[in-house]
Design a protein around this motif. Structure first.
Motif, PDB file in Angstrom:
ATOM      1  N   ALA A 171       0.834  -1.205   0.000  1.00  0.00           N
ATOM      2  CA  ALA A 171       0.000   0.000   0.000  1.00  0.00           C
ATOM      3  C   ALA A 171       0.871   1.259   0.000  1.00  0.00           C
ATOM      4  O   ALA A 171       0.577   2.229  -0.699  1.00  0.00           O
ATOM      5  N   GLU A 172       1.938   1.238   0.782  1.00  0.00           N
ATOM      6  CA  GLU A 172       2.853   2.384   0.826  1.00  0.00           C
ATOM      7  C   GLU A 172       3.565   2.555  -0.514  1.00  0.00           C
ATOM      8  O   GLU A 172       3.750   3.663  -1.001  1.00  0.00           O
ATOM      9  N   LEU A 173       3.956   1.452  -1.134  1.00  0.00           N
ATOM     10  CA  LEU A 173       4.586   1.511  -2.451  1.00  0.00           C
ATOM     11  C   LEU A 173       3.623   2.086  -3.484  1.00  0.00           C
ATOM     12  O   LEU A 173       3.998   2.945  -4.286  1.00  0.00           O
ATOM     13  N   ALA A 174       2.369   1.651  -3.446  1.00  0.00           N
ATOM     14  CA  ALA A 174       1.363   2.166  -4.384  1.00  0.00           C
ATOM     15  C   ALA A 174       1.153   3.659  -4.180  1.00  0.00           C
ATOM     16  O   ALA A 174       1.058   4.426  -5.141  1.00  0.00           O
ATOM     17  N   ARG A 175       1.108   4.099  -2.915  1.00  0.00           N
ATOM     18  CA  ARG A 175       0.929   5.517  -2.623  1.00  0.00           C
ATOM     19  C   ARG A 175       2.110   6.331  -3.142  1.00  0.00           C
ATOM     20  O   ARG A 175       1.940   7.368  -3.770  1.00  0.00           O
ATOM     21  N   GLN A 176       3.316   5.824  -2.925  1.00  0.00           N
ATOM     22  CA  GLN A 176       4.503   6.550  -3.370  1.00  0.00           C
ATOM     23  C   GLN A 176       4.587   6.588  -4.897  1.00  0.00           C
ATOM     24  O   GLN A 176       4.948   7.612  -5.473  1.00  0.00           O
ATOM     25  N   LEU A 177       4.237   5.497  -5.550  1.00  0.00           N
ATOM     26  CA  LEU A 177       4.236   5.488  -7.016  1.00  0.00           C
ATOM     27  C   LEU A 177       3.218   6.478  -7.569  1.00  0.00           C
ATOM     28  O   LEU A 177       3.506   7.210  -8.521  1.00  0.00           O
ATOM     29  N   ALA A 178       2.024   6.494  -6.987  1.00  0.00           N
ATOM     30  CA  ALA A 178       0.992   7.429  -7.446  1.00  0.00           C
ATOM     31  C   ALA A 178       1.482   8.866  -7.280  1.00  0.00           C
ATOM     32  O   ALA A 178       1.256   9.719  -8.143  1.00  0.00           O
ATOM     33  N   TRP A 179       2.172   9.127  -6.181  1.00  0.00           N
ATOM     34  CA  TRP A 179       2.693  10.484  -5.933  1.00  0.00           C
ATOM     35  C   TRP A 179       3.751  10.851  -6.971  1.00  0.00           C
ATOM     36  O   TRP A 179       3.737  11.944  -7.531  1.00  0.00           O
ATOM     37  N   GLU A 180       4.665   9.950  -7.227  1.00  0.00           N
ATOM     38  CA  GLU A 180       5.745  10.234  -8.168  1.00  0.00           C
ATOM     39  C   GLU A 180       5.233  10.373  -9.599  1.00  0.00           C
ATOM     40  O   GLU A 180       5.799  11.111 -10.388  1.00  0.00           O
ATOM     41  N   LEU A 195      -1.648  20.204  -8.403  1.00  0.00           N
ATOM     42  CA  LEU A 195      -2.300  19.200  -7.569  1.00  0.00           C
ATOM     43  C   LEU A 195      -1.346  18.692  -6.490  1.00  0.00           C
ATOM     44  O   LEU A 195      -1.728  18.513  -5.333  1.00  0.00           O
ATOM     45  N   LYS A 196      -0.095  18.515  -6.864  1.00  0.00           N
ATOM     46  CA  LYS A 196       0.919  18.095  -5.900  1.00  0.00           C
ATOM     47  C   LYS A 196       1.089  19.161  -4.811  1.00  0.00           C
ATOM     48  O   LYS A 196       1.177  18.851  -3.625  1.00  0.00           O
ATOM     49  N   THR A 197       1.093  20.420  -5.234  1.00  0.00           N
ATOM     50  CA  THR A 197       1.213  21.519  -4.276  1.00  0.00           C
ATOM     51  C   THR A 197       0.010  21.557  -3.339  1.00  0.00           C
ATOM     52  O   THR A 197       0.158  21.772  -2.135  1.00  0.00           O
TER      53      THR A 197
END
Length: 170
Positions: A35-44, A51-53
Motif C-alpha cells: 500500500a505504501e509503495l502504491a501511494r509513493q508510485l501514485a505520488w511520483e 495538484l501536488k502543491t
C-alpha cells in the motif's frame, strides 16, 4: 580489502538498463508495504504540479492540526489532574496540618491558574480546529478538481482548471 574492485564500474552491455541508468530518474523505495509503495508510485507519477502543491498544503495543515490537538489534549489533561491533585492535597492538609503539604496546597492552584491562562493565551484548541477545517477544505477542493465538479467543470482548458485550483487553495 578482498572483493573490492578499483577503478570505474564495468559498462552495462544491455542497452535498455544502460539507458535507464544514464538518463533516468532513479529513486530508492524503502518500504515493505504494498500500500505504501502504491501511494509513493501514485505520488511520483502525478504530472500536475498544482495538484501536488495542493496535497502538500493539505499535508502541512493536517500535520499541524494533529500536533496542536495533541498539545491541547495534554494541556487539558494536565489542568484536570492538577485540579484533582489540589483537592486531594487540601484534604491531606486538613488531616495532617503538615507545613510542606500547606505550601503544595497553596502552589497547586497557582500552577493550575497559570496553565489555564497559558492555554487561553495560545488557544491551541481553537487553532487545531481551524487548521483541521482548513485541511478538509483543501482536500474538498482537490476532490472537486479531480472529479471536475463546480467550479472546475466549466474550465475551458486543463491549465484554466489548474489556475482555478491554485487560486482557491492559496
Amino acid at each position: 580489502p578482498q572483493g573490492r574492485v578499483s577503478g570505474p564500474p564495468a559498462p552495462i552491455a544491455d542497452p535498455d538498463p544502460r539507458e535507464i541508468i544514464e538518463t533516468g530518474d532513479l529513486r530508492l523505495v524503502r518500504t515493505g508495504s504494498p500500500a505504501e509503495l502504491a501511494r509513493q508510485l501514485a505520488w511520483e507519477l502525478q504530472d500536475e504540479p498544482v495538484l501536488k502543491t495542493a496535497w502538500q498544503e493539505f499535508a502541512g495543515c493536517d500535520q499541524m492540526a494533529k500536533r496542536l490537538r495533541r498539545l491541547f489534549s495534554w494541556g487539558q489533561a494536565a489542568i484536570l489532574l492538577l485540579g484533582v491533585a489540589a483537592t486531594l492535597l487540601a484534604l491531606i492538609f486538613d488531616e495532617t496540618h503538615n507545613r510542606a503539604v500547606h505550601w503544595l496546597v497553596v502552589a497547586t492552584p497557582i500552577l493550575v491558574s497559570t496553565l489555564i491562562a497559558v492555554a487561553g493565551r495560545y488557544a491551541a484548541g481553537q487553532r487545531w480546529v481551524l487548521l483541521r477545517g482548513a485541511a478538509e477544505t483543501i482536500k474538498a477542493e482537490i476532490f472537486r478538481y479531480r472529479t471536475r465538479t463546480a467550479p472546475y467543470d466549466e474550465a475551458s482548458t486543463p491549465a484554466a482548471g489548474q489556475l482555478a485550483l491554485a487560486g482557491r487553495v492559496d
